[in-house]
Design a protein around this motif. Structure first.
Motif, PDB file in Angstrom:
ATOM      1  N   ASN A 240       0.735  -1.245  -0.074  1.00 56.70           N
ATOM      2  CA  ASN A 240       0.065  -0.084   0.149  1.00 56.70           C
ATOM      3  C   ASN A 240       0.912   1.293  -0.049  1.00 56.70           C
ATOM      4  OD1 ASN A 240      -2.481   1.387   0.184  1.00 56.70           O
ATOM      5  ND2 ASN A 240      -1.870   2.040   2.317  1.00 56.70           N
ATOM      6  N   LEU A 241       1.935   1.216   0.696  1.00 55.15           N
ATOM      7  CA  LEU A 241       2.829   2.557   0.730  1.00 55.15           C
ATOM      8  C   LEU A 241       3.403   2.608  -0.608  1.00 55.15           C
ATOM      9  CD1 LEU A 241       4.842   1.878   4.110  1.00 55.15           C
ATOM     10  CD2 LEU A 241       3.127   3.634   3.829  1.00 55.15           C
TER      11      LEU A 241
ATOM     12  N   ILE B 295      10.663   1.206   0.201  1.00 60.20           N
ATOM     13  CA  ILE B 295       9.591   2.126   0.251  1.00 60.20           C
ATOM     14  C   ILE B 295       9.970   3.513   0.176  1.00 60.20           C
ATOM     15  CG2 ILE B 295       8.255   0.420   1.258  1.00 60.20           C
ATOM     16  CD1 ILE B 295       8.454   1.786   3.974  1.00 60.20           C
ATOM     17  N   SER B 296      11.265   3.857   0.209  1.00 59.64           N
ATOM     18  CA  SER B 296      11.667   5.136   0.574  1.00 59.64           C
ATOM     19  C   SER B 296      11.906   5.809  -0.758  1.00 59.64           C
ATOM     20  CB  SER B 296      12.981   5.137   1.120  1.00 59.64           C
ATOM     21  OG  SER B 296      13.717   6.458   1.165  1.00 59.64           O
ATOM     22  N   ASP B 297      11.524   7.076  -1.089  1.00 62.15           N
ATOM     23  CA  ASP B 297      11.653   7.922  -2.074  1.00 62.15           C
ATOM     24  C   ASP B 297      12.743   8.624  -2.402  1.00 62.15           C
ATOM     25  OD1 ASP B 297      10.283   8.723  -4.664  1.00 62.15           O
ATOM     26  OD2 ASP B 297      10.280  10.663  -3.943  1.00 62.15           O
TER      27      ASP B 297
ATOM     28  N   GLN C 220      16.223   8.218   5.313  1.00 60.75           N
ATOM     29  CA  GLN C 220      16.359   8.587   6.782  1.00 60.75           C
ATOM     30  C   GLN C 220      15.745   7.902   7.669  1.00 60.75           C
ATOM     31  OE1 GLN C 220      16.206  12.990   6.910  1.00 60.75           O
ATOM     32  NE2 GLN C 220      15.502  12.744   4.652  1.00 60.75           N
ATOM     33  N   GLY C 221      15.338   6.580   7.547  1.00 56.21           N
ATOM     34  CA  GLY C 221      14.786   5.877   8.372  1.00 56.21           C
ATOM     35  C   GLY C 221      13.527   5.862   9.054  1.00 56.21           C
ATOM     36  N   ILE C 222      12.741   7.049   8.598  1.00 59.15           N
ATOM     37  CA  ILE C 222      11.275   7.167   9.009  1.00 59.15           C
ATOM     38  C   ILE C 222      10.623   7.657   8.042  1.00 59.15           C
ATOM     39  CG2 ILE C 222      12.060   9.408  10.201  1.00 59.15           C
ATOM     40  CD1 ILE C 222       9.940   8.820  12.243  1.00 59.15           C
ATOM     41  N   LEU C 223       9.029   6.829   8.028  1.00 54.39           N
ATOM     42  CA  LEU C 223       8.428   7.343   7.208  1.00 54.39           C
ATOM     43  C   LEU C 223       6.823   7.669   7.604  1.00 54.39           C
ATOM     44  CD1 LEU C 223       7.953   6.053   3.461  1.00 54.39           C
ATOM     45  CD2 LEU C 223       6.073   5.777   5.060  1.00 54.39           C
ATOM     46  N   CYS C 224       5.940   8.582   7.062  1.00 50.44           N
ATOM     47  CA  CYS C 224       4.822   8.934   7.816  1.00 50.44           C
ATOM     48  C   CYS C 224       3.694   8.689   6.929  1.00 50.44           C
ATOM     49  CB  CYS C 224       4.655   9.947   8.697  1.00 50.44           C
ATOM     50  SG  CYS C 224       6.109  10.020  10.002  1.00 50.44           S
ATOM     51  N   VAL C 225       2.499   8.320   7.000  1.00 44.23           N
ATOM     52  CA  VAL C 225       1.560   8.446   6.271  1.00 44.23           C
ATOM     53  C   VAL C 225       0.622   9.641   6.918  1.00 44.23           C
ATOM     54  CG1 VAL C 225      -0.719   7.443   5.353  1.00 44.23           C
ATOM     55  CG2 VAL C 225       1.253   6.147   5.518  1.00 44.23           C
ATOM     56  N   VAL C 226       0.311  10.712   6.372  1.00 45.13           N
ATOM     57  CA  VAL C 226      -0.195  11.861   7.181  1.00 45.13           C
ATOM     58  C   VAL C 226      -1.672  12.205   6.165  1.00 45.13           C
ATOM     59  CG1 VAL C 226       0.050  14.323   7.402  1.00 45.13           C
ATOM     60  CG2 VAL C 226       1.959  12.657   7.410  1.00 45.13           C
TER      61      VAL C 226
END
Length: 270
Positions: A12-13, A80-82, A87-93
């Motif tokens: 999904n990401l 999944i990183s773009d 940088q090790g952290i990704l958020c869905v906002v």
């Protein structure tokens, strides 16, 4: 810990990263990096994903304290990183939704006099994100987007905003004439950045309510859009340079307005 790229959440990401329609369907967007995490309004964060190596740093763990997050392997996070260097952290906002009225200040001190930016068919995500960041820095009260302008929630746009996406009101319109007419009824003077402009941008009084139109990177403003402006202005060029990058041009115009408003205030300095 998620270790497979076939995991439903990871798939999904990947869809959210690539597809504007999917972002709109779920009414969310993705942000990456500690800065974007720290500045995100907490009530809008729906999910947080962190890499295994990110959690090994005590400062990172402290930053996440009290929150809910999902750990993924470094290999999965890289997928999944773009960014080239995750940088090790990704958020869905959750996405933001504004009305045309939200682009206007509620009133108050002189620094809240409307300063608007209209962007027509800006297609480069980096340019769009840079203009959003510049707009916040220059004191813009809102941005109107029209034509074939890129999706504001494209990950590359989000990255270039450096957090300004959380604070800058914007509105997409399919009827630019209607919205600019609304501006004019409110006493806002509209300036089109145009190669055929007869007046230099710094010869105008920009201390009152005003808006700048910036067009497509290659073609500039369409004739239909430019015709809606009150005045066409130009940025004088030296040498054989005909025009500036759209984001640079926007910066020059916006910060001239900011300078004039700052110096016009008692004690504003130079």
């Amino acid at each position: 810990m998620i270790t497979s790229t076939g995991n439903t959440q990871i798939r999904n990401l990947a869809a959210l990263k690539k597809k504007a329609k999917e972002r709109d369907r779920q009414d969310v967007f993705i942000v990456e990096g500690p800065k974007m995490f720290r500045e995100a309004p907490r009530e809008r964060i729906e999910q947080v994903y962190v890499s295994q190596s990110f959690l090994k740093d005590g400062k990172n763990r402290a930053m996440l304290e009290g929150g809910v997050f999902t750990e993924v392997s470094d290999a999965v996070f890289e997928g999944i990183s773009d960014t080239r260097t995750p940088q090790g952290i990704l958020c869905v906002v959750k996405q933001f939704h504004y009305s045309p009225e939200d682009l206007m200040p509620a009133g108050g001190p002189k620094e809240k006099v409307p300063l608007l930016l209209l962007l027509e068919s800006i297609q480069d995500p980096g340019n769009l994100g840079t203009m959003i960041r510049t707009a916040e820095g220059a004191g813009v009260t809102g941005i109107l987007l029209c034509g074939e302008t890129a999706d504001i929630y494209n990950p590359k746009v989000i990255r270039a905003t450096m957090g300004s996406i959380y604070r800058m009101p914007f509105f997409y319109t399919e009827d630019t004439a209607r919205e600019t007419a609304r501006w004019k009824r409110q006493g806002i003077r509209i300036y089109a950045a145009h190669l055929d402009g007869k007046r230099s941008y710094d010869a105008e009084d920009l201390t009152g309510p005003c808006a700048f139109m910036i067009g497509n990177e290659g073609n500039g403003l369409s004739s239909r859009c430019a015709a809606l402006a009150d005045t066409w202005i130009r940025i004088p060029m030296g040498g054989q340079v005909e025009s500036l990058n759209a984001a640079v041009a926007a910066s020059v115009l916006l910060f001239e307005a900011s300078r004039q408003r700052r110096t016009a205030r008692p004690g504003g300095g130079t």
